[in-house]
Structure formats: structure tokens, C-alpha cells
Design a protein around this motif. Sequence first.
Motif, PDB file in Angstrom:
ATOM      1  N   LYS A  46       0.825  -1.208   0.000  1.00 42.77           N
ATOM      2  CA  LYS A  46       0.000   0.000   0.000  1.00 42.77           C
ATOM      3  C   LYS A  46       0.859   1.257   0.000  1.00 42.77           C
ATOM      4  CE  LYS A  46      -4.078  -2.007   2.038  1.00 42.77           C
ATOM      5  NZ  LYS A  46      -4.982  -2.029   3.198  1.00 42.77           N
ATOM      6  N   ALA A  47       2.035   1.188   0.604  1.00 45.41           N
ATOM      7  CA  ALA A  47       2.945   2.333   0.560  1.00 45.41           C
ATOM      8  C   ALA A  47       3.425   2.571  -0.864  1.00 45.41           C
ATOM      9  CB  ALA A  47       4.126   2.099   1.495  1.00 45.41           C
ATOM     10  N   ARG A  48       3.677   1.504  -1.591  1.00 48.74           N
ATOM     11  CA  ARG A  48       4.064   1.649  -2.998  1.00 48.74           C
ATOM     12  C   ARG A  48       2.941   2.272  -3.810  1.00 48.74           C
ATOM     13  NH1 ARG A  48       6.092  -3.786  -5.392  1.00 48.74           N
ATOM     14  NH2 ARG A  48       6.455  -2.430  -7.171  1.00 48.74           N
ATOM     15  N   LEU A  49       1.719   1.855  -3.553  1.00 54.98           N
ATOM     16  CA  LEU A  49       0.569   2.442  -4.238  1.00 54.98           C
ATOM     17  C   LEU A  49       0.426   3.915  -3.878  1.00 54.98           C
ATOM     18  CD1 LEU A  49      -1.926   2.004  -6.031  1.00 54.98           C
ATOM     19  CD2 LEU A  49      -3.175   1.412  -3.953  1.00 54.98           C
ATOM     20  N   PHE A  50       0.614   4.231  -2.606  1.00 57.27           N
ATOM     21  CA  PHE A  50       0.540   5.623  -2.153  1.00 57.27           C
ATOM     22  C   PHE A  50       1.573   6.486  -2.864  1.00 57.27           C
ATOM     23  CE2 PHE A  50       2.252   8.863   0.751  1.00 57.27           C
ATOM     24  CZ  PHE A  50       1.130   9.672   0.874  1.00 57.27           C
ATOM     25  N   TYR A  51       2.808   6.012  -2.942  1.00 57.85           N
ATOM     26  CA  TYR A  51       3.861   6.793  -3.595  1.00 57.85           C
ATOM     27  C   TYR A  51       3.652   6.877  -5.108  1.00 57.85           C
ATOM     28  CZ  TYR A  51       6.627   7.774   0.490  1.00 57.85           C
ATOM     29  OH  TYR A  51       7.056   8.280   1.682  1.00 57.85           O
ATOM     30  N   ALA A  52       3.071   5.858  -5.704  1.00 59.32           N
ATOM     31  CA  ALA A  52       2.771   5.921  -7.139  1.00 59.32           C
ATOM     32  C   ALA A  52       1.704   6.982  -7.418  1.00 59.32           C
ATOM     33  CB  ALA A  52       2.307   4.557  -7.645  1.00 59.32           C
ATOM     34  N   VAL A  53       0.657   6.994  -6.602  1.00 63.90           N
ATOM     35  CA  VAL A  53      -0.401   7.994  -6.783  1.00 63.90           C
ATOM     36  C   VAL A  53       0.140   9.386  -6.494  1.00 63.90           C
ATOM     37  CG1 VAL A  53      -2.617   8.791  -5.852  1.00 63.90           C
ATOM     38  CG2 VAL A  53      -2.276   6.370  -6.357  1.00 63.90           C
ATOM     39  N   LEU A  54       0.940   9.508  -5.438  1.00 61.84           N
ATOM     40  CA  LEU A  54       1.538  10.795  -5.107  1.00 61.84           C
ATOM     41  C   LEU A  54       2.434  11.291  -6.240  1.00 61.84           C
ATOM     42  CD1 LEU A  54       1.851  12.902  -2.797  1.00 61.84           C
ATOM     43  CD2 LEU A  54       3.892  11.629  -2.127  1.00 61.84           C
ATOM     44  N   GLY A  55       3.222  10.407  -6.811  1.00 61.34           N
ATOM     45  CA  GLY A  55       4.081  10.780  -7.936  1.00 61.34           C
ATOM     46  C   GLY A  55       3.278  11.229  -9.142  1.00 61.34           C
ATOM     47  N   LEU A  56       2.204  10.512  -9.452  1.00 64.05           N
ATOM     48  CA  LEU A  56       1.361  10.908 -10.580  1.00 64.05           C
ATOM     49  C   LEU A  56       0.699  12.257 -10.332  1.00 64.05           C
ATOM     50  CD1 LEU A  56      -0.311   7.498 -11.481  1.00 64.05           C
ATOM     51  CD2 LEU A  56       1.334   8.789 -12.860  1.00 64.05           C
ATOM     52  N   LEU A  57       0.254  12.493  -9.106  1.00 65.88           N
ATOM     53  CA  LEU A  57      -0.356  13.778  -8.774  1.00 65.88           C
ATOM     54  C   LEU A  57       0.648  14.923  -8.882  1.00 65.88           C
ATOM     55  CD1 LEU A  57      -2.656  12.894  -5.744  1.00 65.88           C
ATOM     56  CD2 LEU A  57      -3.354  13.655  -8.006  1.00 65.88           C
ATOM     57  N   MET A  58       1.857  14.690  -8.416  1.00 64.53           N
ATOM     58  CA  MET A  58       2.872  15.740  -8.499  1.00 64.53           C
ATOM     59  C   MET A  58       3.241  16.033  -9.953  1.00 64.53           C
ATOM     60  SD  MET A  58       5.340  15.054  -5.267  1.00 64.53           S
ATOM     61  CE  MET A  58       6.189  16.597  -5.484  1.00 64.53           C
ATOM     62  N   MET A  59       3.402  14.985 -10.744  1.00 64.53           N
ATOM     63  CA  MET A  59       3.712  15.194 -12.153  1.00 64.53           C
ATOM     64  C   MET A  59       2.549  15.889 -12.857  1.00 64.53           C
ATOM     65  SD  MET A  59       5.795  11.659 -13.019  1.00 64.53           S
ATOM     66  CE  MET A  59       4.794  11.349 -14.395  1.00 64.53           C
ATOM     67  N   GLY A  60       1.335  15.484 -12.560  1.00 65.85           N
ATOM     68  CA  GLY A  60       0.170  16.113 -13.151  1.00 65.85           C
ATOM     69  C   GLY A  60       0.050  17.577 -12.769  1.00 65.85           C
ATOM     70  N   THR A  61       0.374  17.893 -11.514  1.00 69.40           N
ATOM     71  CA  THR A  61       0.329  19.281 -11.062  1.00 69.40           C
ATOM     72  C   THR A  61       1.349  20.125 -11.805  1.00 69.40           C
ATOM     73  OG1 THR A  61      -0.412  18.579  -8.875  1.00 69.40           O
ATOM     74  CG2 THR A  61       0.514  20.784  -9.047  1.00 69.40           C
ATOM     75  N   GLY A  62       2.568  19.621 -11.929  1.00 71.60           N
ATOM     76  CA  GLY A  62       3.600  20.360 -12.648  1.00 71.60           C
ATOM     77  C   GLY A  62       3.240  20.588 -14.102  1.00 71.60           C
ATOM     78  N   ILE A  63       2.697  19.566 -14.748  1.00 73.52           N
ATOM     79  CA  ILE A  63       2.313  19.685 -16.155  1.00 73.52           C
ATOM     80  C   ILE A  63       1.113  20.612 -16.311  1.00 73.52           C
ATOM     81  CG2 ILE A  63       1.398  18.391 -18.129  1.00 73.52           C
ATOM     82  CD1 ILE A  63       3.182  16.039 -17.134  1.00 73.52           C
ATOM     83  N   PHE A  64       0.147  20.511 -15.396  1.00 74.65           N
ATOM     84  CA  PHE A  64      -1.034  21.375 -15.461  1.00 74.65           C
ATOM     85  C   PHE A  64      -0.650  22.846 -15.371  1.00 74.65           C
ATOM     86  CE2 PHE A  64      -4.227  23.832 -13.137  1.00 74.65           C
ATOM     87  CZ  PHE A  64      -5.282  23.765 -14.034  1.00 74.65           C
ATOM     88  N   PHE A  65       0.200  23.189 -14.417  1.00 74.90           N
ATOM     89  CA  PHE A  65       0.579  24.583 -14.266  1.00 74.90           C
ATOM     90  C   PHE A  65       1.493  25.058 -15.395  1.00 74.90           C
ATOM     91  CE2 PHE A  65      -0.825  24.007  -9.838  1.00 74.90           C
ATOM     92  CZ  PHE A  65      -1.752  25.044  -9.821  1.00 74.90           C
ATOM     93  N   PHE A  66       2.266  24.134 -15.975  1.00 73.94           N
ATOM     94  CA  PHE A  66       3.055  24.515 -17.140  1.00 73.94           C
ATOM     95  C   PHE A  66       2.139  24.886 -18.308  1.00 73.94           C
ATOM     96  CE2 PHE A  66       5.146  23.361 -21.147  1.00 73.94           C
ATOM     97  CZ  PHE A  66       6.229  24.211 -21.094  1.00 73.94           C
TER      98      PHE A  66
END
Length: 70
Positions: A46-66
Motif C-alpha cells: 500500500k505504501a508503494r501504491l501511495f507513492y505511485a499515486v503521489l508521484g502521478l499527482l505531483m507530475m500532473g500538477t507540474g504539467i497542469f501549471f506549465f
Amino acid sequence: MTIHYCLQALFVLVGLVALLAAVFNWDWLFTARNSRYIVASAGRRKARLFYAVLGLLMMGTGIFFFCSLH
């Protein structure tokens, strides 16, 4: 204006590292002091799933604001 691009790149880079760490099950991330609590509370899977979702959210946030600044 360049500080925005640096922050967006940082979000994408950190998100990519978190996603890759979750996919490849990197021990250095899951045995680090800051992530031991999540691993102990939820388990490694579940920690791996948490970090995968967190990573996708962070990447999505960076791309969205770009895209929104262009």
C-alpha cells in the motif's frame, strides 16, 4: 517568470522519482526515515501504491501549471 518553470520542473522530477521508486520497489525510499511510518502503518504494497499515486499527482500538477502559464 523562470522561477515558475523551475518549480514546475521540480514537481515533475520529484513525482517521477516517487513513481519510479514505487514501480521498481526501491529499498532506499521505503526504508528511509520519513517513509518508514507509512510502510509500518499500511504495509509495503500500500505504501508503494501511495507513492505511485503521489508521484502521478505531483507530475500532473507540474504539467497542469506549465500548460496553464503558456
